[in-house]
Design a protein around this motif. Sequence first.
Motif, PDB file in Angstrom:
ATOM      1  N   THR A 167       0.832  -1.212   0.000  1.00 20.88           N
ATOM      2  CA  THR A 167       0.000   0.000   0.000  1.00 20.88           C
ATOM      3  C   THR A 167       0.862   1.254   0.000  1.00 20.88           C
ATOM      4  OG1 THR A 167      -1.729  -1.196   1.211  1.00 20.88           O
ATOM      5  CG2 THR A 167      -1.834   1.209   1.227  1.00 20.88           C
ATOM      6  N   LEU A 168       1.894   1.277   0.837  1.00 18.54           N
ATOM      7  CA  LEU A 168       2.785   2.431   0.863  1.00 18.54           C
ATOM      8  C   LEU A 168       3.494   2.589  -0.476  1.00 18.54           C
ATOM      9  CD1 LEU A 168       4.434   2.109   4.409  1.00 18.54           C
ATOM     10  CD2 LEU A 168       2.601   3.663   3.709  1.00 18.54           C
ATOM     11  N   GLY A 169       3.958   1.481  -1.032  1.00 13.97           N
ATOM     12  CA  GLY A 169       4.646   1.551  -2.314  1.00 13.97           C
ATOM     13  C   GLY A 169       3.775   2.126  -3.409  1.00 13.97           C
ATOM     14  N   ARG A 170       2.532   1.696  -3.473  1.00 16.38           N
ATOM     15  CA  ARG A 170       1.634   2.201  -4.518  1.00 16.38           C
ATOM     16  C   ARG A 170       1.317   3.679  -4.316  1.00 16.38           C
ATOM     17  NH1 ARG A 170      -1.812  -3.405  -4.088  1.00 16.38           N
ATOM     18  NH2 ARG A 170      -0.430  -4.609  -5.478  1.00 16.38           N
ATOM     19  N   ALA A 171       1.206   4.100  -3.054  1.00 17.21           N
ATOM     20  CA  ALA A 171       0.920   5.513  -2.785  1.00 17.21           C
ATOM     21  C   ALA A 171       2.102   6.401  -3.150  1.00 17.21           C
ATOM     22  CB  ALA A 171       0.540   5.693  -1.325  1.00 17.21           C
ATOM     23  N   LEU A 172       3.315   5.878  -2.994  1.00 19.49           N
ATOM     24  CA  LEU A 172       4.522   6.683  -3.205  1.00 19.49           C
ATOM     25  C   LEU A 172       5.121   6.517  -4.591  1.00 19.49           C
ATOM     26  CD1 LEU A 172       6.130   5.797   0.230  1.00 19.49           C
ATOM     27  CD2 LEU A 172       5.360   8.079  -0.433  1.00 19.49           C
ATOM     28  N   SER A 173       4.736   5.484  -5.296  1.00 17.41           N
ATOM     29  CA  SER A 173       5.342   5.173  -6.589  1.00 17.41           C
ATOM     30  C   SER A 173       5.225   6.352  -7.558  1.00 17.41           C
ATOM     31  CB  SER A 173       4.663   3.945  -7.202  1.00 17.41           C
ATOM     32  OG  SER A 173       5.254   3.618  -8.435  1.00 17.41           O
ATOM     33  N   GLY A 174       6.319   6.625  -8.232  1.00 17.17           N
ATOM     34  CA  GLY A 174       6.322   7.702  -9.216  1.00 17.17           C
ATOM     35  C   GLY A 174       6.671   9.056  -8.655  1.00 17.17           C
ATOM     36  N   HIS A 175       6.820   9.154  -7.331  1.00 17.02           N
ATOM     37  CA  HIS A 175       7.185  10.460  -6.756  1.00 17.02           C
ATOM     38  C   HIS A 175       8.634  10.755  -7.131  1.00 17.02           C
ATOM     39  CE1 HIS A 175       7.690  13.816  -4.070  1.00 17.02           C
ATOM     40  NE2 HIS A 175       6.415  13.717  -3.678  1.00 17.02           N
TER      41      HIS A 175
END
Length: 413
Positions: free
Chosen positions: A131-139
């Motif tokens: 969940t954290l990875g998907r929220a932060l991905s692409g930043h």
Amino acid sequence: MSTPLSPAPALRFGVNYTPRRGWFHAWHDFDPGRVREDLAQIAGLGLDHVRVFHLWPLLQPNRTLVRASAVDQLVRLVDLAAECGLDVLVDGVQGHLSSFDFYPEWTRSWHHRNVFTDPEAIEAQALLLRTLGRALSGHPHLIGLQLGNELNNLVAHNPVTVAEVDHYLDTLLAAARDGLGEGGGLVTHSAYDDAWYGDDHPFTPEASARKGDLTTVHPWVFSANCAGRYGPRSPQVHHLAEYGTELATAYATDPDRPVWVQETGAPEPHIPAADAPDFARATLLNAAGCDRLWGVTWWCSHDVDRALADFPELEYTLGLFDSTGRPKPIAEALSTTATEIRTTTAPPTPRTTALVLDCAPATRSVSGPGGAFFDTWTRLRQEGVRPAVVLAERAEDTAYLAARGITELIEGK
């Protein structure tokens, strides 16, 4: 007239972010204005990144619930860091911070689950990391996602074997990678020094040096009583981060694997305040002589306010800034030394001489402060040798030695 030195490779220099007001309890009352103020102070030192921590019980109060509002706080902090020109590594499962353990209630009391071995507890942590990875991905300012801070601090209450640790790490690293996506940033894990020096500790040097995208080391001067044993101004203390980097390089199967000195600091009274600036300068300069070094991240940004109770004494004075926000002498030392390394220091050359380490899992302590191998390495360093470390099992691997640039081996004592 001497020839100017060429700039060193782009080493990273940063700090582990501890909120000035309220410590990590600040997540209960997240205030973007205060966070921005703290991060602007850090950026003002010329540092380029921060490592940040949310609290596991606030992120995941139920095994199957990751709170969207808590995740949004974390993303907002990364955005605020970006506004200040800082990159960010996010630690996921906290876990353990500054002598306190933070467990969600679904792991405690009659609900108790071993966080390392219970399949549902492992899957819950994987859910959190995905969940954290998907929220932060692409930043664009995200360095990556780490499983958590020194998770091996939790083994006392969660007995685990080496094989179970390997399964745990593999499962969570895969979940973090799945969340970030390929190319979404580094995926790492961290452990405190017992992983390197502790006989029979279930987190092993091999796990630290071979799992994840790079190796992290946390060379604290109180580990194995290093500063107490040798003295706060000793070469053993001033070269500890350098030694930890070389030791970690020896355990890697990839000779080019980077090593990140991810936590080091000047804890009083182990390092008296008057000695802290010199310690910081020596630590950075010596570590920068390691050709596999990724960077150095200091612990920590701000002192713990003494209005908060029950911290070990050393935790109150570890910051670069005091609890009112004033920079301390160590902040200037860290800032100026990092700038010097970035702009005037020649790239480190490979270490051609290596000390051979022969230690079974049950005798890891020989490689820690007070151990025979550690003492031999630091003696050689004082004599002007820049020793690498090679495991005995690789001492006759000519291709491996050539890849590391090693031409001379010295038997460890």
